[in-house]
Design a protein around this motif. Structure first.
Motif, PDB file in Angstrom:
ATOM      1  N   VAL A 196      45.351  49.585  26.848  1.00 60.12           N
ATOM      2  CA  VAL A 196      44.166  49.617  27.719  1.00 60.12           C
ATOM      3  C   VAL A 196      44.036  48.264  28.415  1.00 60.12           C
ATOM      4  CG1 VAL A 196      41.650  49.819  27.828  1.00 60.12           C
ATOM      5  CG2 VAL A 196      42.950  51.286  26.262  1.00 60.12           C
ATOM      6  N   VAL A 197      43.811  48.294  29.712  1.00 62.82           N
ATOM      7  CA  VAL A 197      43.517  47.085  30.478  1.00 62.82           C
ATOM      8  C   VAL A 197      42.174  47.292  31.157  1.00 62.82           C
ATOM      9  CG1 VAL A 197      44.145  45.697  32.485  1.00 62.82           C
ATOM     10  CG2 VAL A 197      45.900  46.374  30.846  1.00 62.82           C
ATOM     11  N   ILE A 198      41.276  46.313  30.986  1.00 61.38           N
ATOM     12  CA  ILE A 198      39.935  46.376  31.566  1.00 61.38           C
ATOM     13  C   ILE A 198      39.773  45.197  32.521  1.00 61.38           C
ATOM     14  CG2 ILE A 198      37.455  46.358  31.108  1.00 61.38           C
ATOM     15  CD1 ILE A 198      38.144  47.375  28.260  1.00 61.38           C
ATOM     16  N   ALA A 199      39.445  45.498  33.774  1.00 58.61           N
ATOM     17  CA  ALA A 199      39.136  44.470  34.761  1.00 58.61           C
ATOM     18  C   ALA A 199      37.638  44.543  35.025  1.00 58.61           C
ATOM     19  CB  ALA A 199      39.931  44.695  36.045  1.00 58.61           C
ATOM     20  N   PRO A 200      36.820  43.753  34.320  1.00 62.94           N
ATOM     21  CA  PRO A 200      35.367  43.825  34.527  1.00 62.94           C
ATOM     22  C   PRO A 200      34.960  43.564  35.967  1.00 62.94           C
ATOM     23  CG  PRO A 200      35.869  42.617  32.525  1.00 62.94           C
ATOM     24  CD  PRO A 200      37.166  42.808  33.246  1.00 62.94           C
ATOM     25  N   PRO A 258      32.590  47.221  38.653  1.00 65.96           N
ATOM     26  CA  PRO A 258      32.044  47.291  40.013  1.00 65.96           C
ATOM     27  C   PRO A 258      32.344  46.053  40.853  1.00 65.96           C
ATOM     28  CG  PRO A 258      30.312  46.788  38.447  1.00 65.96           C
ATOM     29  CD  PRO A 258      31.538  47.090  37.641  1.00 65.96           C
ATOM     30  N   PHE A 259      32.140  46.231  42.169  1.00 67.91           N
ATOM     31  CA  PHE A 259      32.306  45.170  43.154  1.00 67.91           C
ATOM     32  C   PHE A 259      33.720  44.606  43.073  1.00 67.91           C
ATOM     33  CE2 PHE A 259      30.533  41.198  45.317  1.00 67.91           C
ATOM     34  CZ  PHE A 259      30.291  41.860  46.508  1.00 67.91           C
ATOM     35  N   SER A 260      34.706  45.482  42.945  1.00 74.12           N
ATOM     36  CA  SER A 260      36.108  45.093  42.854  1.00 74.12           C
ATOM     37  C   SER A 260      36.853  45.531  44.118  1.00 74.12           C
ATOM     38  CB  SER A 260      36.767  45.720  41.628  1.00 74.12           C
ATOM     39  OG  SER A 260      36.292  45.135  40.434  1.00 74.12           O
TER      40      SER A 260
END
Length: 664
Positions: free
Chosen positions: A452-456, A480-482
């Motif tokens: 799993v990779v999470i880009a906050p 959001p805002f990515s």
């Protein structure tokens, strides 16, 4: 052998013998030996004592300190002493002193009183670093070099003319030409078009908002300018003492410096961490910074500074209650540290930090603090075999300093309530509570081994980064805002999520920041979940809708979407656990251990750490038997952990593996 020539786990702290009469030094080293101290950081703020006049050195006192340390089995993390220039330097060369954004030159009298771009300062630091290296290159106490101290703590930036010239040279190298700079900065806005580099200044105080692209490049420049200071000294140390590792102490998750780039320039990652004893969640915040330190070079690191009890710089400096000093130290080791060191060894009598706690408090050996010091030293010796062991994580959080700097640009965003540390913590907190091991990764970093990779947040995103995420075969979560802007802070054609559009199967029609105190409900998994701070009006193109807004102007619009294995959140749910739980289950991510609330579970190799951060005893059902290294007890099944206490288990299966490996 660990990160230095000292075996086992490092224990000790900053030692400032120049603050004490020389007869005290013998007592210091005797007590260090009694406590099990095996490393001391020395000479951090000693420039004016080591070089009292230009080119005139007084090493005699430091020679005696180094000899005393070695004779008592204590290695030296020897600082280059360049953290603060001496009075004679700034009085002879006042241009060395930093200038703030309003044009005020800051005076001498604190620390880090230097301009990072000053050639006079550079030359002086290199001269001192060379003198130190040549003096102590063969000293048996020397185990590690410590360059400067806590870069960017007080002086991140300087707005003087020297810095302006340095900034222009940096801009020329980055953009190639003035036309390239104009295109990157969008200077046709507000009549800012430049015709020569000498017209460009740092983003000094101006009548209104400063060009955010200029501010972004300034943030990049300031990080690079300080890194140049580090590199200048490192080059000398590498030349004279090529086999001695080099570090500088980081400051946890720091906005000002791109630690991915900095970590690549040093041999050993070290950190200073000061969780607030008054904050019951501070152990979660500091755990994130520890995981970052471990991830920076994907190897063990050193906690070089922490407080044994109270600090001296908060508005209210709360002491650590019994057990917390030990627990905080064990937590660092649990997250990959091969040392738990402190600021400082002996509590100061004078100066701004005279009420900052120390391993040897004002009350001396009769104090509670000294008893805690003795006990921790013994515990770290019991854990010596843990040194060097790795941490395996299957979940990664993406942290990008360019996106961070762009996201938090002043006076130019839809909302200044989006703060990257809070976005990181929104995901890290539930992962930490669930007993899931986490690494951090930079954009374009190695994602092999992760499920799993999470880009906050990826406010800034390139085509290359989008391809990097698209190639990841596991489950992806994007906050959001990515995908809003390119590296020049210019909005992608077609709007957000820019190059992530094909991967996510949606576009953002309009950003919908929420006023303070306002919540936006959404329906997720059959239940109502509140979102705060931020929402987006999404236009779904090729994705499944997982959650929709309920009520308000966004009623019925998509809030969370999924395309294949990629999930996008167009809002900030107050609790992302429902989304996280589903993604972790689908990816087959296993927990380190199942633990009650307030208990932290981490694993290093064959060692399981269970840390009870609550004041009360808790019971944990051990899934695998093991031996507690702290007490020597063999444990299995339901086991009680007292309040603010810990278990460090060598799991029974590790013994089998060791035997089998030995037989082979």
């Amino acid at each position: 052998m660990g990160l230095t020539r000292v075996s086992g786990l490092l224990f000790g702290g900053d030692y400032n013998p120049e603050q004490w009469p020389e007869h005290v030094w013998d007592e210091d080293v005797r007590l260090m030996a009694e406590a099990g101290v095996n490393m001391a950081t020395v000479a951090v703020f000693s420039w004016s004592r080591l070089e009292p006049r230009p080119g005139e050195y007084d090493f005699g006192w430091l020679d005696r300190v180094m000899d005393l340390l070695h004779a008592n089995g204590v290695a030296a993390d020897l600082a280059t002493a360049t953290a603060t220039p001496p009075p004679w330097l700034v009085r002879e060369h006042p241009e060395v002193l930093p200038v703030d954004a309003a044009g005020t030159r800051l005076d001498f009298g604190s620390r880090q009183s230097y301009c990072p771009s000053s050639p006079v300062f550079h030359a002086a630091t290199v001269r001192l670093a060379r003198a130190m290296a040549e003096r102590y290159r063969d000293h048996p106490a020397l185990a590690m070099w410590h360059i400067s101290n806590e870069y960017a703590d007080h002086t991140l930036e300087c707005f003087c003319e020297e810095s302006a010239g340095h900034f222009r040279r940096w801009l020329r190298e980055r953009h190639g030409s003035i036309d390239g700079l104009n295109a990157a900065w969008g200077t046709s806005c507000w009549g800012q078009h430049y015709t020569a580099f000498d017209q460009v200044n740092p983003p000094r105080k101006a009548p209104g908002p400063v060009n955010p692209a200029q501010v972004l490049d300034w943030r990049r420049f300031c990080s690079d300018a300080l890194l140049e200071c580090f590199e200048l000294e490192k080059a000398v140390l590498r030349e004279v003492t090529p086999d001695v590792p080099v570090t500088t102490n980081f400051m946890s998750v720091l906005h000002g410096l791109d630690y991915w780039k900095w970590a690549g320039a040093e041999d050993v990652v070290s950190d200073d961490a000061y969780p607030d004893p008054a904050d019951p969640t501070s152990h979660v915040t500091v755990a994130l910074s520890y995981d970052l330190m471990r991830s920076l070079r994907r190897q063990p690191w050193i906690l070089l500074e922490q407080a044994s009890s109270a600090v001296s710089w908060r508005e209210v400096n709360v002491p650590k209650p019994p057990g917390m000093m030990r627990l905080h130290s064990l937590q660092a080791v649990a997250h990959g540290a091969d040392g738990a060191m402190f600021f400082q060894w002996r509590q100061a009598k004078y100066g701004p930090e005279k009420f900052h706690s120390a391993l040897l408090p004002h009350g001396g050996t009769a104090s509670r603090g000294w008893r805690d010091t003795l006990a921790l030293g013994a515990d770290l010796r019991r854990l010596a075999e843990v040194a060097g062991t790795p941490t395996e994580a299957h979940v990664a959080l993406v942290l990008d300093w360019d996106s961070w700097w762009g996201l938090e640009a002043p006076e130019s965003m839809p909302s200044n309530r989006l703060r990257l540390k809070e976005l990181l913590q929104a995901w890290y907190g539930p992962l930490h509570a669930s007993g899931v091991a986490v690494d951090l990764v930079p954009p374009l970093g190695d994602l092999s081994g992760y499920r799993v990779v999470i880009a906050p947040n990826l406010y800034m995103c390139t085509e290359e980064q989008a391809a990097w995420l698209e190639a990841f075969p596991g489950h992806l979560v994007v906050g959001p805002f990515s995908g809003v802007v390119d590296p020049d802070d210019q909005v992608h054609e077609g709007g957000a999520p820019g190059p992530l559009r094909g991967l996510l199967g949606m576009t953002v029609d309009e950003f919908w920041p929420l006023p303070d105190g306002t919540l936006q409900q959404l329906r997720l998994g059959g239940r109502a979940v509140p979102a705060r701070t931020w929402a987006e009006w999404l236009r779904v193109e090729d994705a499944e809708v997982l959650a929709r807004y309920e009520g308000g102007d966004l009623d019925g619009q998509a809030a969370i979407t999924r395309r294949g294995r990629a999930t996008y959140l167009g809002c900030l749910p107050e609790d992302v656990t429902p989304v996280l739980r589903e993604v972790l289950a689908a990816a087959g991510v296993e927990l380190v251990a199942t633990v009650p609330e307030g208990v932290e579970a981490t694993r290093r190799g064959d060692y399981l750490f269970l840390l009870n951060h609550t004041k009360d005893p808790v019971k944990v059902d051990l899934a695998e038997p093991g031996t507690d290294l702290l007490t020597g007890r063999d444990l299995n099944g339901l086991t009680e952990i007292p309040g603010r206490d810990a278990l460090v288990l060598r799991l029974a299966s590790s013994g089998t593996r060791r035997t089998n490996e030995g037989e082979r």
